[in-house]
Motif scaffolding. Structure first.
Motif, PDB file in Angstrom:
ATOM      1  N   PHE A 190       0.828  -1.208   0.000  1.00 55.74           N
ATOM      2  CA  PHE A 190       0.000   0.000   0.000  1.00 55.74           C
ATOM      3  C   PHE A 190       0.861   1.258   0.000  1.00 55.74           C
ATOM      4  O   PHE A 190       0.538   2.260  -0.644  1.00 55.74           O
ATOM      5  N   LEU A 191       1.996   1.190   0.694  1.00 55.67           N
ATOM      6  CA  LEU A 191       2.897   2.341   0.790  1.00 55.67           C
ATOM      7  C   LEU A 191       3.870   2.435  -0.383  1.00 55.67           C
ATOM      8  O   LEU A 191       4.664   3.369  -0.456  1.00 55.67           O
ATOM      9  N   GLY A 192       3.816   1.445  -1.281  1.00 50.64           N
ATOM     10  CA  GLY A 192       4.710   1.459  -2.439  1.00 50.64           C
ATOM     11  C   GLY A 192       6.062   0.847  -2.162  1.00 50.64           C
ATOM     12  O   GLY A 192       7.048   1.183  -2.821  1.00 50.64           O
ATOM     13  N   ASN A 193       6.095  -0.071  -1.172  1.00 51.14           N
ATOM     14  CA  ASN A 193       7.332  -0.784  -0.811  1.00 51.14           C
ATOM     15  C   ASN A 193       8.500   0.165  -0.536  1.00 51.14           C
ATOM     16  O   ASN A 193       9.553   0.091  -1.195  1.00 51.14           O
ATOM     17  N   PRO A 194       8.344   1.050   0.441  1.00 51.96           N
ATOM     18  CA  PRO A 194       9.423   1.996   0.761  1.00 51.96           C
ATOM     19  C   PRO A 194      10.655   1.273   1.295  1.00 51.96           C
ATOM     20  O   PRO A 194      10.559   0.227   1.928  1.00 51.96           O
ATOM     21  N   THR A 195      11.820   1.835   1.037  1.00 51.94           N
ATOM     22  CA  THR A 195      13.072   1.232   1.515  1.00 51.94           C
ATOM     23  C   THR A 195      13.638   1.978   2.722  1.00 51.94           C
ATOM     24  O   THR A 195      14.594   1.513   3.335  1.00 51.94           O
ATOM     25  N   GLU A 196      13.041   3.144   3.076  1.00 49.71           N
ATOM     26  CA  GLU A 196      13.511   3.917   4.219  1.00 49.71           C
ATOM     27  C   GLU A 196      12.326   4.484   4.993  1.00 49.71           C
ATOM     28  O   GLU A 196      11.278   4.780   4.408  1.00 49.71           O
ATOM     29  N   ASP A 197      12.513   4.628   6.305  1.00 49.87           N
ATOM     30  CA  ASP A 197      11.470   5.230   7.136  1.00 49.87           C
ATOM     31  C   ASP A 197      11.622   6.760   7.141  1.00 49.87           C
ATOM     32  O   ASP A 197      12.534   7.295   6.488  1.00 49.87           O
ATOM     33  N   PRO A 198      10.762   7.502   7.835  1.00 50.87           N
ATOM     34  CA  PRO A 198      10.832   8.967   7.805  1.00 50.87           C
ATOM     35  C   PRO A 198      12.116   9.561   8.376  1.00 50.87           C
ATOM     36  O   PRO A 198      12.384  10.754   8.193  1.00 50.87           O
ATOM     37  N   HIS A 199      12.919   8.734   9.066  1.00 57.03           N
ATOM     38  CA  HIS A 199      14.180   9.224   9.628  1.00 57.03           C
ATOM     39  C   HIS A 199      15.385   8.796   8.797  1.00 57.03           C
ATOM     40  O   HIS A 199      16.529   9.051   9.181  1.00 57.03           O
ATOM     41  N   GLY A 200      15.113   8.116   7.680  1.00 54.76           N
ATOM     42  CA  GLY A 200      16.194   7.685   6.805  1.00 54.76           C
ATOM     43  C   GLY A 200      16.750   6.311   7.121  1.00 54.76           C
ATOM     44  O   GLY A 200      17.727   5.877   6.507  1.00 54.76           O
ATOM     45  N   ASP A 201      16.147   5.604   8.081  1.00 55.81           N
ATOM     46  CA  ASP A 201      16.626   4.265   8.429  1.00 55.81           C
ATOM     47  C   ASP A 201      16.069   3.234   7.447  1.00 55.81           C
ATOM     48  O   ASP A 201      14.909   3.320   7.040  1.00 55.81           O
ATOM     49  N   PRO A 202      16.874   2.231   7.066  1.00 57.60           N
ATOM     50  CA  PRO A 202      16.436   1.256   6.070  1.00 57.60           C
ATOM     51  C   PRO A 202      15.335   0.334   6.583  1.00 57.60           C
ATOM     52  O   PRO A 202      15.322  -0.036   7.759  1.00 57.60           O
ATOM     53  N   ILE A 203      14.407  -0.022   5.702  1.00 59.26           N
ATOM     54  CA  ILE A 203      13.312  -0.928   6.043  1.00 59.26           C
ATOM     55  C   ILE A 203      13.599  -2.304   5.449  1.00 59.26           C
ATOM     56  O   ILE A 203      13.707  -2.432   4.224  1.00 59.26           O
ATOM     57  N   PRO A 204      13.738  -3.334   6.277  1.00 58.71           N
ATOM     58  CA  PRO A 204      13.931  -4.687   5.738  1.00 58.71           C
ATOM     59  C   PRO A 204      12.718  -5.113   4.909  1.00 58.71           C
ATOM     60  O   PRO A 204      11.576  -4.761   5.247  1.00 58.71           O
ATOM     61  N   ASP A 205      12.965  -5.864   3.828  1.00 52.72           N
ATOM     62  CA  ASP A 205      11.827  -6.386   3.070  1.00 52.72           C
ATOM     63  C   ASP A 205      11.293  -7.640   3.736  1.00 52.72           C
ATOM     64  O   ASP A 205      11.740  -8.017   4.833  1.00 52.72           O
ATOM     65  N   ALA A 206      10.321  -8.299   3.103  1.00 53.17           N
ATOM     66  CA  ALA A 206       9.657  -9.455   3.710  1.00 53.17           C
ATOM     67  C   ALA A 206      10.617 -10.617   3.962  1.00 53.17           C
ATOM     68  O   ALA A 206      10.318 -11.506   4.766  1.00 53.17           O
ATOM     69  N   ASN A 207      11.770 -10.615   3.293  1.00 57.67           N
ATOM     70  CA  ASN A 207      12.770 -11.672   3.479  1.00 57.67           C
ATOM     71  C   ASN A 207      13.917 -11.234   4.391  1.00 57.67           C
ATOM     72  O   ASN A 207      14.889 -11.968   4.566  1.00 57.67           O
ATOM     73  N   GLY A 208      13.811 -10.021   4.918  1.00 54.37           N
ATOM     74  CA  GLY A 208      14.857  -9.525   5.819  1.00 54.37           C
ATOM     75  C   GLY A 208      16.008  -8.840   5.104  1.00 54.37           C
ATOM     76  O   GLY A 208      16.989  -8.471   5.737  1.00 54.37           O
TER      77      GLY A 208
END
Length: 217
Positions: free
Chosen positions: A117-135
C-alpha cells in the motif's frame, strides 16, 4: 513470542548494528533501562528458543533465526512510521512511540499489504532502512555531516538522533530528508559549521553535525 521478548530482540539487533561485536548484558540493561539480572533471565529464555547465543560473561549475539525475527520487528516499526507520516500526517518527531505499539501486531499478511500500500518503501521517515519481507536491506552509502570538508555538499539521508527534541530542532532550521547541505566554513575552535541549506545560510553546532547523515553530491 511475547512483547518483552520482541523488545529484547530488537534492542540486541540495534546494538549489534551499531557496535558490531558480541553484546554485553550491561549494554542491553542500559539501553532498556532495566537490571542486568533481568536481562540475564531473558537471554536464557531467548537462548532456549534458539533466538540468541548466550554464554555468561561472554556476551550475546543473535542466531540466524533471531536476527530474522528482529528484522521483522524493525520492518513493522518502520513501515508504521511511514504510514503515520505519509497517510495520517503525523510529523516525524511524533511517530516513534506510536510505532512502538504497532510493531507488536502479529499479522504478517497485514504488514505485507501495508508494505504494498505504501509502495514498498526502503527507508522510514528518519532515513533508516526498512527490511523487506525476506529480511533483506538496501543500504545507502552515507556519512556524518561533521565528516565533510569545507565546500563539500551532501543530501540529508538520515538522522542518528531520533529524539523528538532533535527532530523539532531540525524542523526549526529547515533541515529535512532530501535537503541539500553545503559546508561553507568549519570553525577550528569548536568544529561548528556554517552551512547553506537549500539556499539559506545557518550555523549549526558540531553536536548537530554528528547526528546528521548525508550522501555526498
Amino acid at each position: 513470542m511475547t512483547f518483552s521478548e520482541e523488545n529484547y530482540l530488537k534492542t540486541i539487533y540495534h546494538l549489534t548494528t551499531s557496535l558490531s561485536t558480541e553484546i554485553s548484558t550491561n549494554a542491553i540493561a542500559e539501553m532498556m533501562e532495566t537490571k542486568a539480572s533481568s536481562v540475564t533471565d531473558m537471554l536464557k529464555k531467548l537462548a532456549e528458543k534458539d533466538l540468541v547465543h548466550y554464554k555468561k560473561y561472554q556476551g550475546v549475539f543473535l542466531t540466524p533465526k533471531g536476527k530474522l525475527a528482529a528484522k521483522m520487528i524493525v520492518r513493522k516499526h518502520r513501515l508504521w512510521e511511514v504510514f503515520l507520516v505519509e497517510k495520517l500526517a503525523f510529523s516525524w518527531d511524533e511517530v516513534h512511540d506510536i510505532a512502538e505499539q504497532l510493531e507488536h501486531i502479529k499479522s504478517e499478511q497485514l504488514i505485507n499489504r501495508l508494505d504494498d500500500f505504501l509502495g514498498n518503501p526502503t527507508e522510514d521517515p528518519h532515513g533508516d532502512p526498512i527490511p523487506d519481507a525476506n529480511g533483506q536491506i538496501i543500504k545507502v552509502e552515507k556519512q556524518l555531516l561533521s565528516e565533510l570538508s569545507e565546500k563539500q555538499s551532501g543530501i540529508c539521508v538520515g538522522v542518528k538522533d531520533t529524539s523528538s527534541e532533535f527532530l523539532k530542532y531540525l524542523d526549526k532550521q529547515g533541515i529535512a530528508l532530501g535537503s541539500t547541505i553545503e559546508i561553507l566554513t568549519k570553525e577550528v575552535f569548536d568544529s561548528s559549521l556554517k552551512i547553506k541549506i537549500d539556499g539559506k545560510e545557518v550555523t549549526i553546532s558540531n553536536k548537530i553535525a554528528t547526528n546528521l547523515f548525508v550522501k555526498i553530491v
